[in-house]
Design a protein around this motif. Structure first.
Motif, PDB file in Angstrom:
ATOM      1  N   MET A 261       0.816  -1.214   0.000  1.00 23.24           N
ATOM      2  CA  MET A 261       0.000   0.000   0.000  1.00 23.24           C
ATOM      3  C   MET A 261       0.844   1.256   0.000  1.00 23.24           C
ATOM      4  SD  MET A 261      -3.216  -0.992   2.422  1.00 23.24           S
ATOM      5  CE  MET A 261      -3.793  -2.700   2.452  1.00 23.24           C
ATOM      6  N   HIS A 262       0.243   2.312  -0.525  1.00 25.79           N
ATOM      7  CA  HIS A 262       0.937   3.596  -0.647  1.00 25.79           C
ATOM      8  C   HIS A 262      -0.006   4.716  -0.229  1.00 25.79           C
ATOM      9  CE1 HIS A 262       3.241   6.928  -2.214  1.00 25.79           C
ATOM     10  NE2 HIS A 262       2.265   7.258  -3.032  1.00 25.79           N
ATOM     11  N   CYS A 263       0.492   5.637   0.587  1.00 26.69           N
ATOM     12  CA  CYS A 263      -0.261   6.836   0.955  1.00 26.69           C
ATOM     13  C   CYS A 263       0.049   7.915  -0.073  1.00 26.69           C
ATOM     14  CB  CYS A 263       0.131   7.290   2.360  1.00 26.69           C
ATOM     15  SG  CYS A 263      -0.706   8.789   2.916  1.00 26.69           S
ATOM     16  N   THR A 264      -0.975   8.517  -0.661  1.00 22.10           N
ATOM     17  CA  THR A 264      -0.797   9.386  -1.825  1.00 22.10           C
ATOM     18  C   THR A 264      -0.399  10.822  -1.493  1.00 22.10           C
ATOM     19  OG1 THR A 264      -3.172   9.911  -1.839  1.00 22.10           O
ATOM     20  CG2 THR A 264      -2.437   8.020  -3.162  1.00 22.10           C
ATOM     21  N   ARG A 265      -0.427  11.218  -0.215  1.00 20.45           N
ATOM     22  CA  ARG A 265      -0.009  12.581   0.112  1.00 20.45           C
ATOM     23  C   ARG A 265       0.517  12.643   1.543  1.00 20.45           C
ATOM     24  NH1 ARG A 265      -4.076  15.311   3.069  1.00 20.45           N
ATOM     25  NH2 ARG A 265      -6.166  14.411   2.914  1.00 20.45           N
ATOM     26  N   ASP A 266       1.144  13.730   1.856  1.00 22.78           N
ATOM     27  CA  ASP A 266       1.700  13.928   3.190  1.00 22.78           C
ATOM     28  C   ASP A 266       0.580  14.069   4.218  1.00 22.78           C
ATOM     29  OD1 ASP A 266       4.225  14.735   4.853  1.00 22.78           O
ATOM     30  OD2 ASP A 266       2.692  16.235   5.328  1.00 22.78           O
ATOM     31  N   VAL A 267       0.720  13.360   5.322  1.00 19.15           N
ATOM     32  CA  VAL A 267      -0.299  13.417   6.390  1.00 19.15           C
ATOM     33  C   VAL A 267       0.373  13.721   7.731  1.00 19.15           C
ATOM     34  CG1 VAL A 267      -2.009  11.955   5.252  1.00 19.15           C
ATOM     35  CG2 VAL A 267      -0.173  10.887   6.584  1.00 19.15           C
ATOM     36  N   SER A 268       1.424  14.492   7.686  1.00 19.29           N
ATOM     37  CA  SER A 268       2.206  14.781   8.889  1.00 19.29           C
ATOM     38  C   SER A 268       1.348  15.349  10.015  1.00 19.29           C
ATOM     39  CB  SER A 268       3.318  15.776   8.555  1.00 19.29           C
ATOM     40  OG  SER A 268       4.263  15.207   7.666  1.00 19.29           O
ATOM     41  N   GLY A 269       1.492  14.757  11.186  1.00 21.20           N
ATOM     42  CA  GLY A 269       0.817  15.245  12.376  1.00 21.20           C
ATOM     43  C   GLY A 269      -0.629  14.838  12.525  1.00 21.20           C
ATOM     44  N   LEU A 270      -1.176  14.084  11.573  1.00 20.94           N
ATOM     45  CA  LEU A 270      -2.588  13.714  11.624  1.00 20.94           C
ATOM     46  C   LEU A 270      -2.777  12.329  12.232  1.00 20.94           C
ATOM     47  CD1 LEU A 270      -3.821  14.904   8.098  1.00 20.94           C
ATOM     48  CD2 LEU A 270      -3.951  16.126  10.278  1.00 20.94           C
ATOM     49  N   THR A 271      -3.869  12.166  12.948  1.00 17.16           N
ATOM     50  CA  THR A 271      -4.306  10.862  13.418  1.00 17.16           C
ATOM     51  C   THR A 271      -5.380  10.372  12.456  1.00 17.16           C
ATOM     52  OG1 THR A 271      -3.815  11.372  15.735  1.00 17.16           O
ATOM     53  CG2 THR A 271      -5.381   9.591  15.311  1.00 17.16           C
ATOM     54  N   ILE A 272      -5.238   9.157  11.966  1.00 11.65           N
ATOM     55  CA  ILE A 272      -6.082   8.673  10.880  1.00 11.65           C
ATOM     56  C   ILE A 272      -6.734   7.352  11.258  1.00 11.65           C
ATOM     57  CG2 ILE A 272      -6.108   7.920   8.459  1.00 11.65           C
ATOM     58  CD1 ILE A 272      -3.743   9.802   7.994  1.00 11.65           C
ATOM     59  N   ALA A 273      -8.012   7.201  10.883  1.00 11.22           N
ATOM     60  CA  ALA A 273      -8.734   5.954  11.081  1.00 11.22           C
ATOM     61  C   ALA A 273      -8.880   5.247   9.741  1.00 11.22           C
ATOM     62  CB  ALA A 273     -10.116   6.219  11.674  1.00 11.22           C
ATOM     63  N   VAL A 274      -8.470   3.987   9.688  1.00 15.84           N
ATOM     64  CA  VAL A 274      -8.625   3.163   8.491  1.00 15.84           C
ATOM     65  C   VAL A 274      -9.858   2.283   8.669  1.00 15.84           C
ATOM     66  CG1 VAL A 274      -7.580   1.407   7.023  1.00 15.84           C
ATOM     67  CG2 VAL A 274      -6.134   3.154   8.090  1.00 15.84           C
ATOM     68  N   VAL A 275     -10.796   2.399   7.755  1.00 14.75           N
ATOM     69  CA  VAL A 275     -12.054   1.656   7.845  1.00 14.75           C
ATOM     70  C   VAL A 275     -12.005   0.443   6.926  1.00 14.75           C
ATOM     71  CG1 VAL A 275     -14.545   1.740   7.432  1.00 14.75           C
ATOM     72  CG2 VAL A 275     -13.368   3.710   8.434  1.00 14.75           C
ATOM     73  N   ASP A 276     -12.439  -0.698   7.445  1.00  7.26           N
ATOM     74  CA  ASP A 276     -12.549  -1.913   6.642  1.00  7.26           C
ATOM     75  C   ASP A 276     -13.780  -2.684   7.104  1.00  7.26           C
ATOM     76  OD1 ASP A 276     -11.895  -3.682   4.666  1.00  7.26           O
ATOM     77  OD2 ASP A 276     -10.090  -4.468   5.618  1.00  7.26           O
ATOM     78  N   ASP A 277     -14.146  -3.710   6.353  1.00  2.00           N
ATOM     79  CA  ASP A 277     -15.334  -4.474   6.722  1.00  2.00           C
ATOM     80  C   ASP A 277     -15.041  -5.529   7.779  1.00  2.00           C
ATOM     81  OD1 ASP A 277     -13.815  -5.862   4.911  1.00  2.00           O
ATOM     82  OD2 ASP A 277     -15.495  -6.625   3.745  1.00  2.00           O
ATOM     83  N   VAL A 278     -13.929  -6.276   7.614  1.00  2.00           N
ATOM     84  CA  VAL A 278     -13.628  -7.368   8.536  1.00  2.00           C
ATOM     85  C   VAL A 278     -12.155  -7.333   8.934  1.00  2.00           C
ATOM     86  CG1 VAL A 278     -13.690  -9.862   8.914  1.00  2.00           C
ATOM     87  CG2 VAL A 278     -15.398  -8.800   7.430  1.00  2.00           C
ATOM     88  N   LEU A 279     -11.895  -7.503  10.207  1.00  2.00           N
ATOM     89  CA  LEU A 279     -10.541  -7.651  10.728  1.00  2.00           C
ATOM     90  C   LEU A 279     -10.290  -9.129  10.963  1.00  2.00           C
ATOM     91  CD1 LEU A 279      -7.915  -6.502  12.001  1.00  2.00           C
ATOM     92  CD2 LEU A 279      -9.166  -6.350  14.157  1.00  2.00           C
ATOM     93  N   THR A 280      -9.277  -9.670  10.302  1.00  2.00           N
ATOM     94  CA  THR A 280      -8.969 -11.087  10.467  1.00  2.00           C
ATOM     95  C   THR A 280      -7.592 -11.210  11.128  1.00  2.00           C
ATOM     96  OG1 THR A 280      -8.255 -11.084   8.145  1.00  2.00           O
ATOM     97  CG2 THR A 280     -10.458 -11.900   8.620  1.00  2.00           C
ATOM     98  N   THR A 281      -6.534 -11.372  10.356  1.00  2.00           N
ATOM     99  CA  THR A 281      -5.206 -11.504  10.955  1.00  2.00           C
ATOM    100  C   THR A 281      -4.615 -10.162  11.379  1.00  2.00           C
ATOM    101  OG1 THR A 281      -4.083 -11.287   8.830  1.00  2.00           O
ATOM    102  CG2 THR A 281      -4.731 -13.505   9.514  1.00  2.00           C
ATOM    103  N   GLY A 282      -5.074  -9.079  10.781  1.00  2.00           N
ATOM    104  CA  GLY A 282      -4.492  -7.768  11.025  1.00  2.00           C
ATOM    105  C   GLY A 282      -3.456  -7.374   9.997  1.00  2.00           C
ATOM    106  N   ALA A 283      -3.218  -8.230   9.000  1.00  2.00           N
ATOM    107  CA  ALA A 283      -2.204  -7.954   7.987  1.00  2.00           C
ATOM    108  C   ALA A 283      -2.558  -6.724   7.156  1.00  2.00           C
ATOM    109  CB  ALA A 283      -2.023  -9.172   7.076  1.00  2.00           C
TER     110      ALA A 283
END
Length: 234
Positions: free
Chosen positions: A178-200
């Protein structure tokens, strides 16, 4: 007038997404009162400590709303594989309610941005939409946190579908994917997904965001799969 309201209450107001029985006027949210009450909700606790590879895990908190039980499997399968994007509008409030509980008793700051777990281009074309992106869009007005579409990208197609891979293979497939497309310095970010399995997947997403300067990354998922349960998330 009372007799009229009693008569109206007996009329079907759509059908429950779980049991497929007609809903009464008192039911709401796409689920009948019985199914809504019986959903296998999880306690508002962080699940990161249950990661199968803690040495490779990334992210501050991992939160999930529901346990991966048959009724939840049915909903997620319909949402992802049976072209039912409208379910995002019904599932997002369940996740939003859990997220509020999770942060209420913690000193940790709320995220500044919501980002969706990205799909590969091939998977997006097959499905027609990104189910995580739809959840993120619905969470934005519910939690009053901006949603940032396109902030995360998949760099390559998976060697094998994640839901068909072993736990070890899932970590290998996700490495540097995966790649983040822009600078997010200093931000706290939530990643949303449907199911958490292994955490990979959430760890790979968190790693990409942290590399671009994120202060912290949390994972929000609709459901959590216990290690002994079948893996059916991508």
């Amino acid at each position: 007038m009372l007799a009229v309201w009693k008569a109206l209450a007996k009329l079907p107001w759509g059908y429950c997404w779980i049991c497929r029985q007609p809903m009464g006027v008192g039911d709401h949210g796409g689920f009948c009162a019985v199914c809504l009450r019986d959903l296998p909700r999880l306690p508002p606790a962080c699940l990161r400590w249950r990661c199968q590879r803690p040495d490779l895990a990334h992210g501050r908190h991992w939160f999930a709303a529901l346990s991966w039980q048959p009724e939840v499997q049915q909903l997620v399968h319909r949402f992802k594989f049976r072209r039912s994007p409208e379910l995002a509008r019904l599932l997002a409030p369940l996740l939003a309610a859990q997220i509020r509980h999770c942060y209420r008793d913690r000193a940790a700051a709320w995220p500044d941005l919501i980002v969706a777990m990205p799909l590969t281009y091939k998977r997006w074309c097959e499905r027609g939409y990104n189910q995580a992106g739809l959840l993120g869009q619905e969470l934005q007005p519910l939690l009053q946190i901006p949603f940032a579409p396109g902030l995360l990208r998949r760099l390559y197609d998976d060697k094998a579908a994640q839901h068909q891979s072993s736990a070890t293979a899932r970590w290998d497939n996700m490495l540097a994917s995966m790649h983040c497309t822009r600078d997010v310095s200093g931000l706290t970010i939530a990643v949303v997904d449907d199911v958490l399995t292994t955490g990979a997947s959430v760890s790979a997403a968190a790693q990409a965001l942290l590399k671009r300067g994120a202060k912290a990354v949390d994972a929000w998922t609709l459901a959590y799969t216990e290690p002994h349960q079948p893996l059916t998330s991508d």
